[in-house]
Scaffold this motif. Structure first.
Motif, PDB file in Angstrom:
ATOM      1  N   GLY A 264       0.835  -1.207   0.000  1.00 12.69           N
ATOM      2  CA  GLY A 264       0.000   0.000   0.000  1.00 12.69           C
ATOM      3  C   GLY A 264       0.859   1.242   0.000  1.00 12.69           C
ATOM      4  O   GLY A 264       2.003   1.218  -0.437  1.00 12.69           O
ATOM      5  N   SER A 381      20.393 -14.294   1.387  1.00 12.07           N
ATOM      6  CA  SER A 381      19.204 -13.968   0.600  1.00 12.07           C
ATOM      7  C   SER A 381      18.264 -13.124   1.446  1.00 12.07           C
ATOM      8  O   SER A 381      18.137 -13.350   2.646  1.00 12.07           O
ATOM      9  CB  SER A 381      18.516 -15.270   0.174  1.00 12.07           C
ATOM     10  N   PRO A 385      10.389 -14.679   0.140  1.00 15.24           N
ATOM     11  CA  PRO A 385      10.711 -16.087   0.370  1.00 15.24           C
ATOM     12  C   PRO A 385      11.552 -16.582  -0.809  1.00 15.24           C
ATOM     13  O   PRO A 385      11.292 -16.212  -1.956  1.00 15.24           O
ATOM     14  CB  PRO A 385       9.342 -16.773   0.372  1.00 15.24           C
ATOM     15  N   ASP A 407      19.163 -17.416   4.773  1.00 18.47           N
ATOM     16  CA  ASP A 407      17.930 -16.805   4.274  1.00 18.47           C
ATOM     17  C   ASP A 407      17.418 -15.932   5.407  1.00 18.47           C
ATOM     18  O   ASP A 407      16.982 -16.425   6.440  1.00 18.47           O
ATOM     19  CB  ASP A 407      16.926 -17.906   3.911  1.00 18.47           C
ATOM     20  N   THR A 408      17.513 -14.611   5.211  1.00 12.10           N
ATOM     21  CA  THR A 408      17.301 -13.674   6.316  1.00 12.10           C
ATOM     22  C   THR A 408      15.946 -12.988   6.203  1.00 12.10           C
ATOM     23  O   THR A 408      15.689 -12.251   5.257  1.00 12.10           O
ATOM     24  CB  THR A 408      18.407 -12.605   6.311  1.00 12.10           C
TER      25      THR A 408
HETATM   26  P1  ATP Z   1       5.287  -2.250   2.422  1.00 16.78           P
HETATM   27  O1  ATP Z   1       5.433  -2.537   3.881  1.00 16.78           O
HETATM   28  O2  ATP Z   1       5.237  -0.794   2.084  1.00 16.78           O
HETATM   29  O3  ATP Z   1       4.210  -3.049   1.777  1.00 16.78           O
HETATM   30  P2  ATP Z   1       7.508  -4.043   1.956  1.00 16.78           P
HETATM   31  O4  ATP Z   1       6.902  -4.869   3.037  1.00 16.78           O
HETATM   32  O5  ATP Z   1       7.827  -4.697   0.652  1.00 16.78           O
HETATM   33  O6  ATP Z   1       6.632  -2.727   1.695  1.00 16.78           O
HETATM   34  P3  ATP Z   1      10.110  -4.114   3.151  1.00 16.78           P
HETATM   35  O7  ATP Z   1      10.197  -3.678   4.548  1.00 16.78           O
HETATM   36  O8  ATP Z   1      11.255  -3.787   2.261  1.00 16.78           O
HETATM   37  O9  ATP Z   1       8.872  -3.416   2.495  1.00 16.78           O
HETATM   38  O10 ATP Z   1       9.924  -5.671   3.058  1.00 16.78           O
HETATM   39  C1  ATP Z   1       9.664  -6.508   4.168  1.00 16.78           C
HETATM   40  C2  ATP Z   1       8.911  -7.742   3.691  1.00 16.78           C
HETATM   41  O11 ATP Z   1       9.711  -8.488   2.764  1.00 16.78           O
HETATM   42  C3  ATP Z   1       8.606  -8.743   4.781  1.00 16.78           C
HETATM   43  O12 ATP Z   1       7.446  -8.382   5.495  1.00 16.78           O
HETATM   44  C4  ATP Z   1       8.415 -10.023   3.980  1.00 16.78           C
HETATM   45  O13 ATP Z   1       7.134 -10.078   3.393  1.00 16.78           O
HETATM   46  C5  ATP Z   1       9.439  -9.882   2.872  1.00 16.78           C
HETATM   47  N1  ATP Z   1      10.703 -10.590   3.201  1.00 16.78           N
HETATM   48  C6  ATP Z   1      11.893 -10.035   3.459  1.00 16.78           C
HETATM   49  N2  ATP Z   1      12.841 -10.982   3.648  1.00 16.78           N
HETATM   50  C7  ATP Z   1      12.240 -12.178   3.525  1.00 16.78           C
HETATM   51  C8  ATP Z   1      12.687 -13.546   3.616  1.00 16.78           C
HETATM   52  N3  ATP Z   1      13.953 -13.878   3.846  1.00 16.78           N
HETATM   53  N4  ATP Z   1      11.761 -14.510   3.446  1.00 16.78           N
HETATM   54  C9  ATP Z   1      10.474 -14.195   3.195  1.00 16.78           C
HETATM   55  N5  ATP Z   1      10.001 -12.937   3.081  1.00 16.78           N
HETATM   56  C10 ATP Z   1      10.867 -11.931   3.244  1.00 16.78           C
END
Ligand code: ATP
Ligand code: MG
Length: 645
Positions: A264, A381, A385, A407-408
Motif C-alpha cells: 500500500g 538472501s 521467500p 535466508d534472512t
Molecule cells: P510495504 O510494507 O510498504 O508493503 P515491503 O513490506 O515490501 O513494503 P520491506 O520492509 O522492504 O517493504 O519488506 C519486508 C517484507 O519483505 C517482509 O514483510 C516479507 O514479506 C518480505 N521478506 C523479506 N525478507 C524475507 C525472507 N527472507 N523470506 C520471506 N520474506 C521476506
C-alpha cells in the motif's frame, strides 16, 4: 573452503566451518538465560561515550527506549574507531562504477571525507535533529552523506534514485527536509541519465528545502539555481578534513525510511541510534560470519532500501568491513558483471535477493560457470521467500555446493535481521528461514492468538521488543499503532503482516504476506508455495501467483509465469504440464485455474513482485497505487495475455 553435509534435504554445518564460525550455541543459551542481559552484552560491541542506566524501557509501549540514557556517535562507531584502532589503511569501500571507473577508500579516507561533509553541512546551518534527503545512485558520496548526517545527529531520509520527482517530493514534504543531496546524473546501462532535473522538479515550491548539494557524477548539463544549489566539489571537497564528533542519546533519530510499498502507501519508518546500531552490528557479525581484515563482503542492495542502510552502511562499517559497492545493474555491459566483480575483488560473502537469483537461473549457469567464484564462502538472501529450487541452484552454482546460505527474514520496520540460520550452528533447509536469532522472539499464531504447532499456516508475530525495532511512523503515530499493534493489542504483540508455518522438524517457513495467502474451497494455500512449485518446473524462471475472487471456490489461483531462456512456449500443452506439475508437487487443489506466460512481472523498485496489482488485473479492477512500481508498462502485455487466457 568449508562445505556442509547434506542428509536428505537438510544441510548441516561442516565441522570445519563451525570450528571457526563467529556464532556458536552459547549465543542462544545466553539469550535464553536472560534476554536483556544478552542485549546488554551485544551493545558493548560498540563504543559508547556514556553508559546506559537500563537496557529497555517498555513503559511507553509500543514505543521502546533501548539503552536508556546511553550516548554514542554512530559515525564514530562506523569510521573513527577503526582508524584509532590502527586499521586506517584497510579498504572500507571498493567502488566499482557502472562505466568501469573504480575507486578504493580506506577507513582513513572515509574519515576525511565524512569529516569534510560534516563541516560543510554545519556551514550550511544544519543542526542536530534537522532532516536531510539523499537522492543518489550507488556511489561513495551517498554513503559519505549518510555518515555525515549520523555524525551530526541529522536525520537522513534516503530516497531511491530510481524514484520519480513526485515520489521524492512527497518524501521531502513528509520529513520537511532542509537539505537535498543529489547528483547531476547517474549511469544507467552505459548512458548518463539525468537526476538533478527530477530533483529540481521535486524541490520547486518545496519550502523546507534551503539547499541542494550536487555531486558531479556524469558531467551532463544541469539547470542551476544560484543561492540554493551547491556543487559538492566546490564545497565538501574544499572543507577541512578535521571534525570532532559529539555523542547523541541512544534514542536520537538516525533515519527515516519509507517502506517499499508492496502492500500500500509507503510508510515513513523511524529508526534511532543505539539499539539500531547494536542489532545491525550483532547480526552482521554473526549471520554473515564476517571476519574483519580477511573477508570481502558484497551486499547488492541499493542504499535506497533498508538492506542498504543496515547491511551496506551501518552493520558492515561498524564491524570494519572491506566491501564492494557497485553502481550499476547486473547486466551492464552484460550478464557477467556480478561474477566478474566477485572474481576481481575475491568476494567471500555475497548477499542478494531471490529475484536476482531467479534472473541468474533464467540466464543460465554457463555465465557464472565462466568465472572463478572460489572465494565465495557464504551466501545470503533477503526480500522475499526464496523458492527451494532457487536456493539449491544458488548453493550449487554460486556456492560450489558448499557455501552455507543464510535466508534472512526482516523488514524495514524491524531494522535488522530477525529470523535466519546462524552459519556454523544451524542446519538449513532450502527455502526455510529456520528460526529467530538469539535475542529475538517470534511466534506463529492464529486469529485468536493461539500458538500454532507444526503444519498450521498462521500469522508471524514478534512477541518481545527488539533493539532495532522501529520507533514509529514519521508524523503518524496513530497509523503506527493501528498497522502493527492493533491486531494483537491485548497481547501486546507486533503484527508483521506475513504468514508463516513450522514444518515437522520445527523449521520456520515464511509464506509471504498475509494478503497473499489464498483460500481455495476452504483450503489455505500460500502463493509462495504455488510459485515455488511452478519455479521447480524446468521451463519456468519466475512465477507470480494470486488468488482471484471465484464464485464457486471462494478464490481461484491465477498464475503468471516467465519462461527460462530458450524454452519454447507450447501454449496449451505447456499450461497443462505446469498445472499437472503443481498437482504433483502440492496437491490437485493447488492447480492454478489459469496460467499466463508473460514477458515481465510487475515489481517494486526493490525487486519484489507486486501481487496486489496482479490481483487487480486478475479481478479486472483498476490498478491500485503504482507509485513504487519499476515500470507500469509491464501491465500492457499482462492484460493482453489475461484477456486471451
Ligand atoms: P510495504 O510494507 O510498504 O508493503 P515491503 O513490506 O515490501 O513494503 P520491506 O520492509 O522492504 O517493504 O519488506 C519486508 C517484507 O519483505 C517482509 O514483510 C516479507 O514479506 C518480505 N521478506 C523479506 N525478507 C524475507 C525472507 N527472507 N523470506 C520471506 N520474506 C521476506
Ligand atoms: Mg512491509
Amino acid at each position: 573452503m568449508s562445505g556442509s553435509q547434506q542428509v536428505g534435504d537438510v544441510f548441516a554445518p561442516s565441522l570445519e566451518f563451525a570450528t571457526v564460525a563467529n556464532a556458536g550455541p552459547e549465543l542462544q543459551a545466553a539469550a535464553d538465560a536472560d534476554r536483556l542481559a544478552f542485549w546488554d552484552t551485544q551493545a558493548r560491541r560498540l563504543d559508547w561515550a556514556s553508559p546506559w542506566s537500563e537496557v529497555l524501557d517498555w513503559s511507553d509501549a509500543p514505543v521502546a527506549k533501548w539503552f536508556v540514557g546511553g550516548e554514542l556517535n554512530v559515525a564514530y562507531n562506523c569510521v573513527d574507531r577503526h582508524v584509532l584502532a590502527g586499521n586506517g589503511d584497510r579498504v572500507a569501500i571498493h567502488f566499482e562504477g557502472e562505466p568501469g571507473d573504480t575507486r578504493s577508500l580506506t577507513y582513513h579516507d572515509l574519515l576525511a571525507e565524512v569529516s569534510k561533509a560534516a563541516n560543510t553541512f554545519t556551514d550550511l546551518g544544519l543542526v542536530a535533529g534537522d532532516r536531510v534527503a539523499i537522492y543518489m545512485p550507488m556511489i561513495p558520496e551517498a554513503i559519505i552523506a549518510m555518515l555525515a548526517c549520523a555524525r551530526l545527529g541529522l536525520t537522513h531520509s534516503v530516497v531511491f534514485g530510481g524514484f520519480s520527482s513526485h515520489a521524492l517530493r512527497s518524501r521531502i514534504d513528509d520529513a520537511q527536509a532542509k537539505l537535498l543531496v543529489t547528483v547531476d546524473g547517474q549511469w544507467r546501462r552505459g548512458a548518463p541519465a539525468p537526476l538533478k532535473a527530477a530533483a529540481d522538479e521535486a524541490v520547486s515550491g518545496a519550502e523546507s528545502v534551503e539547499h541542494v548539494l550536487v555531486v558531479k557524477r556524469t558531467g551532463i548539463d544541469v539547470e542551476w539555481t544560484e543561492g540554493r544549489d551547491l556543487w559538492w566539489h566546490e564545497t565538501v571537497e574544499k572543507a577541512s578534513d578535521q571534525h570532532t564528533p559529539v555523542p547523541f542519546d541512544a534514542e536520537h533519530p538516525l533515519f527515516i525510511l519509507y517502506t517499499s510499498g508492496t502492500t500500500g502507501k509507503p510508510k515513513g519508518i523511524i529508526h534511532t541510534s543505539g539499539g539500531y546500531l547494536t542489532q545491525a552490528s550483532y547480526t552482521h557479525h554473526n549471520v554473515f560470519d564476517h571476519k574483519p581484515g580477511t573477508d570481502v563482503y558484497w551486499c547488492t542492495a541499493d542504499i535506497g532500501w533498508v538492506t542498504g542502510h543496515t547491511y551496506i552502511v551501518y552493520g558492515p562499517l561498524s564491524n570494519g568491513v572491506t566491501q564492494v559497492v557497485y553502481e550499476g545493474t547486473p547486466n551492464s555491459p552484460n550478464e557477467h558483471r556480478h561474477f566478474e566483480i566477485i572474481e576481481k575483488y575475491g568476494v567471500s560473502i555475497y548477499y542478494t535477493a531471490p529475484t536476482l537469483i531467479r534472473t541468474f537461473m533464467k540466464w543460465g549457469r554457463a555465465i557464472p560457470d565462466a568465472h572463478d567464484l572460489s572465494s565465495i564462502r557464504l551466501l545470503g538472501s533477503v526480500g522475499e521467500p526464496i523458492n527451494p529450487e532457487a536456493w539449491r541452484w544458488y548453493r550449487e552454482v554460486i556456492g560450489a555446493n558448499s557455501a552455507p546460505i543464510v535466508d534472512t527474514w526482516w523488514q524495514t520496520e524491524t531494522g535488522a535481521i530477525m529470523i535466519s540460520p546462524l552459519p556454523g550452528v544451524t542446519a538449513t533447509k532450502p527455502g526455510s528461514a529456520m528460526a529467530p536469532l538469539p535475542g529475538i522472539s517470534a511466534k506463529i499464531v492464529d486469529d485468536e492468538a493461539h500458538e500454532l504447532g507444526h503444519g498450521g499456516n498462521g500469522y508471524l508475530v514478534l512477541d518481545q521488543p527488539w533493539p532495532a525495532m522501529l520507533r514509529g511512523i514519521w508524523g503518524d503515530m496513530d497509523r503506527y499503532r493501528e498497522t502493527y499493534w492493533s491486531r494483537y493489542a491485548e497481547q501486546g504483540w507486533y503484527f508483521a503482516g506475513d504468514g508463516a508455518k513450522y514444518d515437522e522438524d520445527g523449521a520456520l517457513w515464511v509464506l509471504g504476506r498475509v494478503d497473499d495467502v489464498m483460500n481455495v474451497s476452504g483450503h489455505r494455500i500460500s502463493t509462495s508455495e504455488v510459485e515455488s512449485a511452478l519455479v521447480s518446473h524446468p521451463a519456468v524462471a519466475e512465477a507470480a501467483v494470486v488468488g482471484a475472487a471465484d464464485d464457486t471456490t471462494g478464490q481461484g489461483i491465477v498464475a503468471f509465469v516467465i519462461l527460462r531462456e530458450n524454452v519454447e512456449n507450447t501454449g496449451d500443452q505447456l499450461v497443462k504440464d505446469l498445472r499437472d506439475h503443481v498437482a504433483v508437487e502440492i496437491s490437485p487443489i493447488a492447480k492454478p485455474r489459469q496460467i499466463s506466460v508473460v514477458p515481465e512481472l510487475p515489481k517494486t523498485r526493490s525487486g519484489k513482485i507486486m501481487r496486489r496489482l496482479l490481483r487487480d488485473v486478475a479481478e479486472g479492477r483498476e490498478l491500485g497505487d503504482t507509485s513504487t512500481l519499476v515500470d507500469p508498462s509491464v501491465f500492457e502485455p499482462i492484460r493482453v495475455h489475461r484477456s486471451q487466457g
